[in-house]
Design an enzyme around this catalytic site. Structure first.
Site, PDB file in Angstrom:
ATOM      1  CG  HIS A 218      16.657  30.188  -3.615  1.00 55.15           C
ATOM      2  ND1 HIS A 218      16.760  30.193  -4.979  1.00 55.15           N
ATOM      3  CD2 HIS A 218      17.908  29.990  -3.146  1.00 55.15           C
ATOM      4  CE1 HIS A 218      18.030  29.995  -5.320  1.00 55.15           C
ATOM      5  NE2 HIS A 218      18.746  29.876  -4.229  1.00 55.15           N
ATOM      6  CB  CYS A 219      18.399  34.646  -3.696  1.00 56.24           C
ATOM      7  SG  CYS A 219      19.306  33.136  -3.339  1.00 56.24           S
ATOM      8  CB  ILE A 220      16.073  38.460  -5.971  1.00 55.72           C
ATOM      9  CG1 ILE A 220      17.356  38.023  -6.663  1.00 55.72           C
ATOM     10  CG2 ILE A 220      15.856  39.957  -6.185  1.00 55.72           C
ATOM     11  CD1 ILE A 220      18.609  38.630  -6.087  1.00 55.72           C
TER      12      ILE A 220
ATOM     13  CG  ASP B  48      18.561  35.848   0.380  1.00 57.77           C
ATOM     14  OD1 ASP B  48      17.640  35.170   0.880  1.00 57.77           O
ATOM     15  OD2 ASP B  48      19.490  35.358  -0.272  1.00 57.77           O
TER      16      ASP B  48
END
Length: 420
Positions: free
Chosen positions: A259-261, A264
Site C-alpha cells: 500500500h506504500c511503495i 506513495d
C-alpha cells in the site's frame, strides 16, 4: 456515551491504532462503512494479519466497539481518519474515501474536537481539502477545533515495530493543533516527532517511501546488469552492508507491492507535475524500473526453460508466494499479479501456492492453486519463488524442482537453480 477517540477506517492502519489506544486505557470507538467488518470485530474476529481474533476479543473486553452509525462519532473527543488512498487513473491520489470520511466528520463536528488525518496523500491535502469542508459549518480550525496530520507508519507483519514503538510524526494546522495531536498520541506512542505544520508531516511520509522506492529501483537495475556480467549481486550487497556507516542494504526482487511503495511516491510525482509543471525524474525513473521487473522475470523464465529445450508456451510454471511481502496475507499491488498475467499471455499454464492465500483475487480463473508445493514443484517445468514465506523450506523445494528460479536470493546455489 462519550468516548476518548473514534478511528474511522478499520483496516491495516486503523485497527492496530485502535488496539494501541485501547490497551492504553482510552475508550475507543471504531467506525467503518463495511457492515461485515463491523459485525466481525464486534464478534471478536480479526480481518487483518497483525491482529489475531484473540487480540480483537481483548479490545472488545476493554471497551472497544465498532459501528456503522456516523452519529456516534459526535461523542468522541478525537477523530482519526485512516482510510485508503489508492492511485486514481491519472496517477494521482484517489481521495474519494478521504472526502467521504471528512464529510462524515464535518456533519458531526463540535467545538473542542481534535481531527487527525492519517491517510497518505500529497502535501497540502489537510489544509486545502480537509479544512475547508470541516470549516464550512462555521467552526474554525485552530480556534474552535484542532486539526492535524499524522502519517501512518504501519508495517504489516513487522515483528519488531508496531503502533506503540514506531515514532509518530505529527503536524498541526497551528502550533496548538500540533500539541493537541502530540498529547493524544503521547498517551500510547513512545516517541512523538513534531513538524512545523501539516505540509511537512505529509511530505515526511512521501520522503520515507520515495527513498525506499528509488533505492529498490537501484538494486533492481543492478540485478539486471550484474546477471549479464556474471556478478552475484546478493554477495555484493552482503559485502557492502558490512560497512557500519553510509550504506543501507536494499534487495532486488520481482517488483514492488503493498500500500506504500508502488503508490506513495507517485502522489509526490503527480503533485510536482500538477503544481510546478516539471517532472520528478528520480521517482518516474524508479517507477519505470520497478514496474518492468515482472517483464524481466518472464524473460529470465524463458531463458531458464530454453536450457531444458522447452518454450514458455505450453510449459507449467509454479509461482510460490503471491502476497506482496512475506508472512502476511496482504495481496495489494503484489508483483505476482503482473508476473502471472504476463506468463499466461505467453502461453504458460500458471499454478500457484501460498500458505496465506486460499483464493487469489482476480486470478482465480486463470491460475490454479496447488495444495502440495513440493509435489507441484517436482511436476512443474519451472518453479519461481516470488515471495519467501517462513513456511517454505526453500532449499528442499529447489532441490526437488525440475528447474527453480529464486527471485529473493535465499536458495543455496546449485544446478538447475537460477537466481535474480
Amino acid at each position: 456515551m462519550a468516548v476518548d477517540a473514534a478511528v474511522i477506517g478499520l483496516g491495516y492502519v486503523g485497527l492496530p491504532l485502535a488496539q494501541a489506544a485501547t490497551r492504553a486505557g482510552l475508550s475507543v470507538l471504531g467506525f467503518d462503512i463495511d457492515e461485515r467488518v463491523v459485525a466481525s470485530l464486534n464478534a471478536g474476529r480479526s480481518h487483518v494479519d497483525d491482529l489475531s481474533s484473540a487480540d480483537v476479543a481483548d479490545m472488545r473486553d476493554r471497551g472497544f466497539r465498532a459501528t456503522t452509525d456516523p452519529a456516534e462519532l459526535r461523542e468522541a473527543g478525537t477523530l482519526v481518519i485512516s482510510v485508503p488512498t489508492p492511485l486514481s487513473p491519472d496517477g494521482g491520489p484517489d481521495l474519494s474515501a478521504v472526502n467521504a470520511a471528512v464529510s462524515t466528520v464535518a456533519a458531526q463536528l463540535r467545538p473542542g474536537m481534535l481531527v487527525i488525518l492519517e491517510s497518505t496523500t500529497y502535501p497540502g491535502t489537510t489544509d486545502e481539502v480537509v479544512r475547508p469542508v470541516l470549516e464550512a459549518g462555521g467552526l474554525t480550525a485552530g480556534t474552535d477545533f484542532h486539526l492535524a496530520f499524522s502519517p501512518e507508519r504501519i508495517d504489516p507483519g513487522n515483528p519488531s515495530f508496531g503502533a506503540t514503538n514506531t515514532p509518530k510524526v505529527v503536524g498541526g494546522h497551528t502550533p496548538g493543533c500540533t500539541e493537541a495531536a502530540a498529547s493524544f498520541y503521547g498517551k500510547f506512542v513512545d516517541t512523538i516527532v513534531r513538524t512545523k505544520g501539516t505540509r511537512e508531516a505529509e511530505m515526511a511520509k512521501l520522503l520515507e517511501n520515495t527513498y525506499r522506492h528509488i533505492n529498490i529501483a537501484l538494486v533492481n537495475e543492478m540485478a539486471r546488469f550484474c546477471h549479464d556480467l556474471d556478478i552475484d549481486l546478493w554477495d555484493v550487497i552482503n559485502a557492502a552492508k558490512s560497512k557500519p556507516f553510509g550504506f543501507q542494504a536494499f534487495y532486488p526482487g520481482p517488483g514492488v507491492g503493498g500500500h506504500c511503495i508502488p503508490i506513495d511516491p507517485n502522489y509526490l510525482s503527480h503533485n510536482v507535475r500538477a503544481r510546478l509543471g516539471y517532472p520528478f525524474r528520480f521517482v518516474e525513473l524508479a517507477q519505470e524500473i520497478n514496474a518492468t521487473m515482472p517483464s524481466y522475470i518472464v524473460r529470465r523464465a524463458q531463458d531458464a526453460l530454453n536450457e531444458d529445450a522447452k518454450s514458455l508456451r505450453g510449459s507449467t510454471v509454479l509461482l510460490l508466494g503471491v502476497t506482496y511481502k512475506p508472512d502476511i496475507a496482504d495481496e495489494r499491488e503484489s508483483p505476482a499479479v503482473p508476473l502471472a498475467r504476463q506468463l499466461i499471455s505467453h502461453g504458460a499454464a500458471v499454478q500457484f501456492h501460498d500458505p496465506k492465500v486460499s483464493e487469489w483475487r482476480g486470478l482465480s480463473e486463470h491460475a490454479t492453486r496447488v495444495e502440495d508445493p513440493a509435489a507441484a514443484a517436482a511436476a512443474a517445468d519451472l518453479t519461481i519463488l516470488v515471495q519467501n514465506h517462513r513456511e517454505y523450506d526453500v532449499d528442499a523445494l529447489a532441490g526437488g524442482a525440475q528447474r527453480f528460479f529464486d527471485t529473493r536470493g535465499v536458495v543455496t546455489e546449485g544446478e538447475r537453480i537460477e537466481r535474480l
